[in-house]
Design a protein around this motif. Structure first.
Motif, PDB file in Angstrom:
ATOM      1  N   VAL A 216       0.821  -1.210   0.000  1.00 29.02           N
ATOM      2  CA  VAL A 216       0.000   0.000   0.000  1.00 29.02           C
ATOM      3  C   VAL A 216       0.851   1.254   0.000  1.00 29.02           C
ATOM      4  O   VAL A 216       0.534   2.245  -0.664  1.00 29.02           O
ATOM      5  N   ASN A 221      -3.538   1.897  -4.571  1.00 31.40           N
ATOM      6  CA  ASN A 221      -4.568   0.991  -5.087  1.00 31.40           C
ATOM      7  C   ASN A 221      -4.486  -0.409  -4.485  1.00 31.40           C
ATOM      8  O   ASN A 221      -5.454  -1.173  -4.547  1.00 31.40           O
ATOM      9  N   SER A 223      -4.579  -0.938  -1.497  1.00 35.55           N
ATOM     10  CA  SER A 223      -5.548  -0.942  -0.410  1.00 35.55           C
ATOM     11  C   SER A 223      -6.877  -1.519  -0.886  1.00 35.55           C
ATOM     12  O   SER A 223      -7.546  -2.249  -0.149  1.00 35.55           O
ATOM     13  N   PHE A 224      -7.255  -1.205  -2.136  1.00 30.50           N
ATOM     14  CA  PHE A 224      -8.474  -1.800  -2.695  1.00 30.50           C
ATOM     15  C   PHE A 224      -8.286  -3.295  -2.930  1.00 30.50           C
ATOM     16  O   PHE A 224      -9.209  -4.084  -2.723  1.00 30.50           O
ATOM     17  N   THR A 300     -11.820   0.679   0.628  1.00 30.97           N
ATOM     18  CA  THR A 300     -10.408   0.511   0.934  1.00 30.97           C
ATOM     19  C   THR A 300     -10.281  -0.571   2.010  1.00 30.97           C
ATOM     20  O   THR A 300     -11.274  -0.983   2.620  1.00 30.97           O
ATOM     21  N   GLY A 787     -13.807   6.047   2.851  1.00 26.35           N
ATOM     22  CA  GLY A 787     -12.486   6.194   2.265  1.00 26.35           C
ATOM     23  C   GLY A 787     -12.143   7.615   1.881  1.00 26.35           C
ATOM     24  O   GLY A 787     -11.463   7.851   0.872  1.00 26.35           O
ATOM     25  N   GLU A 814      -3.680   9.116  -1.599  1.00 24.75           N
ATOM     26  CA  GLU A 814      -3.753   8.661  -2.982  1.00 24.75           C
ATOM     27  C   GLU A 814      -3.721   9.825  -3.961  1.00 24.75           C
ATOM     28  O   GLU A 814      -3.214   9.687  -5.088  1.00 24.75           O
TER      29      GLU A 814
END
Length: 1005
Positions: A216, A221, A223-224, A300, A787, A814
């Motif tokens: 992360v 991304n 995290s997704f 997330t 998020g 992000e």
């Protein structure tokens, strides 16, 4: 420091071919190699790694230093102790420790020892070797996962079955699908490193999650990806429970199974006595068809883990509620009394699942359940009577039981030395009773979901005010300390006028001055002077005269030392209240955004507020605010909040009486900082202040209009007649009332852009469904679910570890990563620099100035920017806002100027004083530091290059557009000038000011 020679291979932590097991009383863990095999733990390898790390940076002469050899021993011991404590079960048969986890601890020890340059070189070297391994694997040098040696997983009954590696590949591929800059092969390789023979099913589910989580920090991304992998384990857990047999489904398979899962969930929830049986009467086929499985991909990892740990329904720890089922359960619970309940449930579900709006935590916890306590905040006044005092404490317990946050007004309680007629004795004051209330809040922990939380309010003229200021101190008589209770000063305007004039201030006992409690504005000022004259004539028994500046200094010192009591302003809360015809606002709530009337006695009223927040970030594009989308969101949200009032479970009669009579709701917002980034507006800019104004004006207009339309449909609230609403006085109009009572001494902008005359006429014609409509809450937890950034907060840090009751989580901005990628600046060195500088961009030379300004963090933005933005919002809000103030290095002058600025610009309340804490985020790699399994402590602060703080505005001129769009920020201007006040400095050295990453603090969770 420049790396002078390559780091040796031993730094990769590969176990030796022949290792030695240390002879210790507690056996250390086994080490798991990257091929899945295990080896004995050898601390000597760590010593060699640490030594060669120093040599790689400092040169060979470092090896001759006795100081270095001592440091190596100390660092090695620290790593071994940590690994043994975390991974050993005392027999050597605990879960093997991964090589990556060992390396994480080596880095951590280096940073804690102050060896940042060595650790930085080590981080870069690890990354180089990780890439080399990935390259070898993609070239076919290493075996793919499916061709590795067969490994088995141990079931609950002890049986062993082969690990389904093909399914792992499918699930990981699904998790990475559609996301930019993520690589399924990298996650797959990391998963393989986490596998070992004989692992449990739970560990198998965690393996790919851990593999994604460690990435992360380099790519948000992931995290997704981690969230989607967590969702896979949740699906297996829930489906197995609902079907009664081992069951699992991939994301693609779940698209067909969601309607079935909804039906099974409702059936089992009713059987378990957790869901309201009325949910079984809905058309579940229709609702199941409305579920959007793709909405699962919006979470997330922090958001979904938070839901899993604290929100999803469970049976003895087994979760059986899936994410979209969860949102539908909340929507159904809010629609049970609608005439067209399926249509409304679908409407509510779509709003929640799209993350355009999120209901408050109690609503998410309890909607649709057999105990639907959905309200967020409760305010009470405690009367000066022993029976009422303990009745109020009992009510606190009942209200807190189902997740309510409490605000208690203790001002009526007589002070120390006051006469007690019944016993002919003297009072011990308010503090002993506050101690009991404190302990009650600790005892009632809301089912382990979050701590019971309460805030005590006391007016500044109370004779016990100085003892009240000391309640949170760590010294003194523990019987007169309340370490777990929040406290707040309820400050009348007259006190701050005395501060600015350098005048005296008189403290009274409320049994001798009872009407001061209910008086506001000029009426308070006049009566207060009369009581002072009576005291001078010897007509009052208990009073004390102090210098107003001295008391103000003590208030700010206590705030600086302990984070309490907060500073809140009595007169703006009352003079601008729509409900001043039926009572007085005696306090705010736990988070200082609710300003509702309370009453004690036979017809006592416990004020209740029902909260929810619009995700402002989801209503903004680079072109500005999407006004039509905001209108639709607000209209539906106000309806949902109004429904809460009729559905709600009231645990005390006074709460039901008050809520049904006045029907207040509190619609707020979150994601403000994200919206600013989308618009290209630095938080410390005139454009940002203007956007705070224009966006809140739009939200206010739509919220008032929606409540008025509900009044036309459902009827006006019972106490409407006589309210400011009924007189055509809207929140923006009530600013003039406050200015009149202050003699025009109010520095609050009153610019308007929309057609407020038309809305006034609509309200006069149709009335209002709700006495109060808006309040901006902290949203600390629901913003995690969605998020986005919390509430109206500036960005805390651009890279940090967030702690809450669900564990520790890596959080990276992000938006910053996206901008740095666009400019070709995102690489391993940038990640390492962000870690070293605690997420601050200012010390990093290669980052352009405009990027530094856009992503300035909370402690780099002068607090006056936050106050000016809050003042602009406040003119539109009928209640208040949770306004945290950030001061990197507090001192008396700064705090004095900041809090008097908040008062002068019409802010109703302030919340926490945020100061940099004694510890910061890990400056070593964040890999392995997030989540419950690998939580680590924060590091001592390292000296860093000074951050450039953006200075405060002298004045903020309005922009011409009614909907702010990206524009160049105004040049920094000199700090604002306030009315002069006597010089003073804080009496204390820096103390325990609130830390925003304190996992034990649930005040704003």
């Amino acid at each position: 420091m420049t790396q002078t020679q390559p780091l040796p291979d031993v730094l990769l932590g590969e176990p030796p071919r022949a290792s030695v097991v240390p002879t210790e009383s507690v056996a250390p863990p086994r080490v798991r190699r990257r091929d899945g095999s295990t080896a004995d733990f050898d601390p000597g390898r760590i010593s060699v790694a640490v030594t060669k790390a120093f040599l790689a940076v400092d040169g060979s002469s470092a090896g001759q230093s006795a100081k270095l050899r001592s440091a190596v021993v100390e660092l090695t011991d620290a790593v071994v102790e940590t690994l043994t404590r975390r991974f050993s079960d005392g027999t050597g048969s605990g879960r093997p420790v991964d090589l990556e986890e060992i390396q994480d601890q080596v880095e951590l020890a280096l940073m804690r020892g102050g060896h940042a340059a060595v650790a930085r070189a080590y981080i870069l070297y690890r990354e180089e070797h990780r890439r080399a391994r990935a390259a070898r694997e993609s070239a076919g040098t290493d075996l793919p996962l499916a061709d590795a040696a067969p490994l088995t997983v141990v079931g609950p009954d002890g049986s062993r079955t082969p690990i389904d590696v093909r399914r792992l590949e499918v699930v990981i591929g699904e998790a990475c699908r559609g996301l930019a800059d993520v690589d399924a092969a990298t996650v797959l390789n990391g998963t393989r490193e986490n596998l070992y023979d004989g692992m449990s099913a739970k560990e198998l589910g965690l393996a790919p999650i851990l593999a994604a989580r460690v990435l992360v920090e380099t790519e948000p991304n992931y995290s997704f990806v981690a969230a989607r992998l967590l969702n896979d384990t949740l699906r297996a857990e829930a489906l197995t429970f609902l079907t009664g047999a081992p069951d699992e489904a991939t994301a693609d398979e779940m698209r067909q199974r969601y309607p079935e899962a909804l039906r099974g969930f409702v059936r089992r929830g009713i059987e378990l006595g957790q869901l309201d049986p009325v949910l079984g009467e809905f058309d579940l086929d229709r609702l199941g068809a409305a579920l959007d499985p793709s909405a699962d991909d919006r979470f997330t990892f922090l958001g979904l883990q938070t839901l899993y740990d604290r929100y999803f329904l469970h049976s003895h720890g087994t979760r059986y509620e899936l994410p979209q089922v969860f949102f539908m359960r909340v929507a159904m619970g809010l629609a049970v009394r609608e005439l067209d309940r399926e249509d409304r449930a679908v409407e509510f579900y779509r709003l929640l699942s799209s993350h355009l709006f999120m209901a408050s935590t109690p609503t998410l916890f309890n909607s649709g359940t057999v105990r639907p306590q959905l309200s967020s905040c409760f305010l009470t006044t405690v009367d000066d009577d022993l029976e009422d005092i303990f009745s109020s404490i009992r009510n606190n317990a009942l209200l807190a039981k189902f997740s309510g946050g409490l605000g208690n007004d203790w001002t009526p309680i007589r002070g120390i030395g006051a006469h007690i007629k019944g016993t002919n004795g003297s009072s011990s004051g308010v503090v002993p009773f506050l101690k009991i209330a404190n302990d009650t809040a600790v005892a009632v922990n809301q089912g382990g979901k979050r701590k019971g939380a309460v805030c005590a309010y006391l007016e500044t003229w109370h004779v016990d005010i100085e003892e009240f200021l000391d309640l949170r101190k760590n010294t003194g008589d523990e019987r007169r300390r309340t370490h777990d209770m929040n406290t707040a000063n309820w400050v009348p305007d007259e006190f701050l006028r005395r501060v600015e004039a350098g005048a005296t201030w008189t403290l009274f006992s409320p049994d001798e001055t009872p009407d001061l409690h209910d008086l506001v504005g000029t009426a308070f000022t006049q009566r207060y002077a009369e009581y002072e004259a009576a005291a001078d004539r010897g007509e009052l028994r208990v009073f004390r005269r102090v210098d107003a500046v001295d008391l103000w200094r003590k208030m700010l010192t206590a705030l600086f030392e302990t984070g309490h009591p907060w500073i809140t302003f009595k007169d703006p809360c009352n003079l601008r209240s729509p409900q001043q015809h039926v009572g007085v606002v005696h306090s705010s709530n736990l988070c200082t955004e609710i300003t509702l009337n309370t009453r004690s006695g036979d017809q006592a009223e416990t004020a209740v507020c029902n909260l929810g927040s619009v995700n402002l970030a989801a209503h903004v594009t680079a072109d500005g605010l999407d006004v039509e989308r905001l209108r639709r969101t607000v209209t539906t949200a106000v309806r949902m909040l109004d429904n809460v009032i009729d559905i709600n479970l009231y645990t005390v009669p006074s709460a039901r009486r008050s809520n049904l009579r006045h029907r207040p709701v509190g619609l707020g917002l979150m994601g403000f900082a994200d919206a600013l980034v989308t618009l290209g507006l630095p938080y410390a800019s005139a454009g940002a202040v203007e956007f705070a104004d224009t966006s809140m004006e739009q939200l206010s207009w739509f919220a008032i209009s929606a409540s008025s339309d509900l009044a036309a449909e459902r009827g006006r609230y019972a106490s409407y007649d006589g309210s400011l609403w009924s007189r055509g006085v809207l929140p923006i109009d009530s600013v003039a009332i406050l200015a009149e009572h202050r003699g025009g001494d109010l520095d609050q902008d009153t610019t308007t852009r929309l057609d407020w005359d038309a809305l006034r006429q609509k309200v006069l014609r149709q009335g209002m469904r709700n006495s109060n409509v808006m309040a901006i809450a902290p949203t600390a937890t629901i913003s995690n679910i969605v998020g986005v950034s919390q509430s109206i907060e500036p960005t805390y840090r651009n890279l940090y570890v967030k702690s809450n009751m669900s564990g520790d989580f890596t959080v990276v901005n992000e938006h910053l990563v996206r901008v740095l990628k666009e400019r070709g600046l995102w690489d391993e060195v940038m990640v390492a620099d962000l870690k070293y500088f605690d997420g601050s961009l200012w010390p990093i030379d290669r980052i352009p100035q405009d990027v530094k300004e856009l992503f300035a963090t909370a402690f780099e933005v002068d607090g006056s920017w936050l106050v000016h933005a809050a003042s602009r919002r406040q003119k539109w809000i009928d209640q208040a806002q949770s306004l945290n103030l950030y001061v990197a290095a507090p001192n008396g002058r700064k705090l004095d100027e900041l809090y008097r600025l908040a008062w002068r610009t019409g802010c109703k309340t302030t919340y926490y004083l945020r100061s940099t804490s004694a510890t910061h985020v890990e400056k070593s790699t964040l890999r392995g530091t997030d989540g419950k399994l690998n939580a680590v402590a924060a590091l001592p602060t390292q000296p860093a290059a000074p951050a450039t703080a953006v200075v405060a505005p002298a004045a903020v001129a309005p922009a011409p557009s009614p909907v702010a769009v990206a524009q160049a920020p105004a040049a920094p201007a000199p700090a604002p000038t306030l009315a002069p006040a006597p010089e003073f400095v804080l009496d204390a050295t820096p103390g325990a000011v609130c830390s925003v990453d304190d996992p034990d603090c649930e005040a704003c969770q």
